[in-house]
Design a protein around this motif. Structure first.
Motif, PDB file in Angstrom:
ATOM      1  N   THR A 116      11.649  -1.303   7.607  1.00  0.00           N
ATOM      2  CA  THR A 116      11.632  -0.632   6.540  1.00  0.00           C
ATOM      3  C   THR A 116      12.281  -1.185   5.248  1.00  0.00           C
ATOM      4  OG1 THR A 116      11.405   1.287   7.795  1.00  0.00           O
ATOM      5  CG2 THR A 116      11.951   1.635   5.586  1.00  0.00           C
ATOM      6  N   ILE A 117      13.346  -1.454   5.266  1.00  0.00           N
ATOM      7  CA  ILE A 117      14.286  -2.189   4.103  1.00  0.00           C
ATOM      8  C   ILE A 117      13.191  -3.326   3.611  1.00  0.00           C
ATOM      9  CG2 ILE A 117      16.142  -3.546   3.600  1.00  0.00           C
ATOM     10  CD1 ILE A 117      17.870  -1.665   5.442  1.00  0.00           C
ATOM     11  N   LEU A 118      12.756  -4.160   4.786  1.00  0.00           N
ATOM     12  CA  LEU A 118      11.790  -5.445   4.395  1.00  0.00           C
ATOM     13  C   LEU A 118      10.687  -5.070   3.334  1.00  0.00           C
ATOM     14  CD1 LEU A 118      11.697  -8.574   4.559  1.00  0.00           C
ATOM     15  CD2 LEU A 118      10.492  -8.294   6.631  1.00  0.00           C
ATOM     16  N   TRP A 119      10.110  -4.240   3.915  1.00  0.00           N
ATOM     17  CA  TRP A 119       8.651  -3.371   3.122  1.00  0.00           C
ATOM     18  C   TRP A 119       9.226  -3.229   1.701  1.00  0.00           C
ATOM     19  CZ3 TRP A 119       4.045  -4.660   4.083  1.00  0.00           C
ATOM     20  CH2 TRP A 119       3.702  -4.881   5.571  1.00  0.00           C
ATOM     21  N   PHE A 120      10.232  -2.546   1.381  1.00  0.00           N
ATOM     22  CA  PHE A 120      10.692  -1.907   0.189  1.00  0.00           C
ATOM     23  C   PHE A 120      10.976  -3.112  -0.752  1.00  0.00           C
ATOM     24  CE2 PHE A 120      11.449   2.587   1.801  1.00  0.00           C
ATOM     25  CZ  PHE A 120      10.365   3.098   0.862  1.00  0.00           C
ATOM     26  N   VAL A 121      11.823  -4.154   0.047  1.00  0.00           N
ATOM     27  CA  VAL A 121      12.101  -5.367  -0.791  1.00  0.00           C
ATOM     28  C   VAL A 121      11.004  -6.247  -1.229  1.00  0.00           C
ATOM     29  CG1 VAL A 121      13.346  -7.660  -0.633  1.00  0.00           C
ATOM     30  CG2 VAL A 121      14.488  -5.727   0.223  1.00  0.00           C
ATOM     31  N   LEU A 122       9.947  -6.202  -0.362  1.00  0.00           N
ATOM     32  CA  LEU A 122       8.596  -7.287  -0.843  1.00  0.00           C
ATOM     33  C   LEU A 122       8.152  -6.164  -1.810  1.00  0.00           C
ATOM     34  CD1 LEU A 122       7.442  -7.969   2.687  1.00  0.00           C
ATOM     35  CD2 LEU A 122       8.068  -9.377   0.960  1.00  0.00           C
ATOM     36  N   GLY A 149       6.706   0.633   3.311  1.00  0.00           N
ATOM     37  CA  GLY A 149       8.149   1.348   3.481  1.00  0.00           C
ATOM     38  C   GLY A 149       8.109   2.813   3.587  1.00  0.00           C
ATOM     39  N   GLY A 150       7.219   3.331   3.063  1.00  0.00           N
ATOM     40  CA  GLY A 150       6.960   5.185   3.154  1.00  0.00           C
ATOM     41  C   GLY A 150       6.649   5.281   4.617  1.00  0.00           C
ATOM     42  N   LEU A 151       5.767   4.595   5.336  1.00  0.00           N
ATOM     43  CA  LEU A 151       5.736   4.968   6.901  1.00  0.00           C
ATOM     44  C   LEU A 151       6.757   4.617   7.743  1.00  0.00           C
ATOM     45  CD1 LEU A 151       2.056   3.761   6.899  1.00  0.00           C
ATOM     46  CD2 LEU A 151       2.778   6.103   7.066  1.00  0.00           C
ATOM     47  N   GLY A 152       7.822   3.403   7.149  1.00  0.00           N
ATOM     48  CA  GLY A 152       8.954   2.997   7.492  1.00  0.00           C
ATOM     49  C   GLY A 152       9.947   4.272   7.778  1.00  0.00           C
ATOM     50  N   LEU A 153      10.029   5.097   6.722  1.00  0.00           N
ATOM     51  CA  LEU A 153      10.862   6.192   6.457  1.00  0.00           C
ATOM     52  C   LEU A 153      10.625   7.255   7.665  1.00  0.00           C
ATOM     53  CD1 LEU A 153      11.403   6.471   2.564  1.00  0.00           C
ATOM     54  CD2 LEU A 153      13.147   5.444   4.138  1.00  0.00           C
ATOM     55  N   ILE A 154       9.187   7.406   7.640  1.00  0.00           N
ATOM     56  CA  ILE A 154       8.787   8.354   8.891  1.00  0.00           C
ATOM     57  C   ILE A 154       9.210   7.600  10.106  1.00  0.00           C
ATOM     58  CG2 ILE A 154       6.873   9.312   9.847  1.00  0.00           C
ATOM     59  CD1 ILE A 154       5.368   9.444   7.120  1.00  0.00           C
ATOM     60  N   TRP A 199      -1.794  -5.615  -2.340  1.00  0.00           N
ATOM     61  CA  TRP A 199      -0.777  -6.208  -1.730  1.00  0.00           C
ATOM     62  C   TRP A 199       0.522  -5.505  -2.059  1.00  0.00           C
ATOM     63  CZ3 TRP A 199      -0.988 -12.096  -2.476  1.00  0.00           C
ATOM     64  CH2 TRP A 199      -1.959 -12.664  -1.793  1.00  0.00           C
ATOM     65  N   VAL A 200       0.878  -4.971  -3.301  1.00  0.00           N
ATOM     66  CA  VAL A 200       1.831  -4.203  -3.781  1.00  0.00           C
ATOM     67  C   VAL A 200       1.904  -2.840  -2.963  1.00  0.00           C
ATOM     68  CG1 VAL A 200       2.884  -3.395  -6.051  1.00  0.00           C
ATOM     69  CG2 VAL A 200       1.575  -5.556  -6.073  1.00  0.00           C
ATOM     70  N   TRP A 201       0.836  -2.123  -3.277  1.00  0.00           N
ATOM     71  CA  TRP A 201       0.658  -0.788  -2.716  1.00  0.00           C
ATOM     72  C   TRP A 201       0.859  -0.825  -1.075  1.00  0.00           C
ATOM     73  CZ3 TRP A 201       2.227   1.513  -6.264  1.00  0.00           C
ATOM     74  CH2 TRP A 201       1.852   1.264  -7.685  1.00  0.00           C
ATOM     75  N   THR A 202       0.168  -2.068  -0.545  1.00  0.00           N
ATOM     76  CA  THR A 202       0.570  -2.080   1.044  1.00  0.00           C
ATOM     77  C   THR A 202       1.977  -1.976   1.361  1.00  0.00           C
ATOM     78  OG1 THR A 202      -1.726  -3.040   1.393  1.00  0.00           O
ATOM     79  CG2 THR A 202       0.042  -3.433   3.045  1.00  0.00           C
TER      80      THR A 202
END
Length: 85
Positions: free
Chosen positions: A26-32, A59-64, A51-54
């Motif tokens: 999740t952290i990696l998705w938000f950093v990207l 990150g949002g799905l990672g929080l779930i 790419w940006v919105w993915t």
């Protein structure tokens, strides 16, 4: 068509540091997402804004996912503490 019969039993599922793995992803998705954000204009010019919105969606799905695996881990520990039935 014959029914498929397994030759051996399925192995037990692997358990590992699931919460840490999902949190790290999740952290990696938000950093990207944050790394790509300053280049949004370039992505927009080339039709690659998805790419940006993915990354933001990941990150949002990672929080779930973090919420889910923390609840799952707590339930497993609670069940183990209760002992055999």
């Amino acid at each position: 068509m014959a029914k498929w019969i397994p030759l051996h039993e399925a192995p037990e599922p692997l358990e590992g540091p699931v919460v840490a793995t999902i949190t790290g992803g999740t952290i990696l998705w938000f950093v990207l997402f944050l790394v790509q954000l300053p280049f949004y204009g370039w992505y927009d010019d080339h039709g690659h804004t998805w790419w940006v919105w993915t990354c933001l969606a990941g990150g949002g799905l990672g929080l779930i996912g973090v919420w889910y695996v923390r609840k799952r881990d707590a339930a497993i520990k609670r069940e183990a503490a209760a002992g055999p039935k």
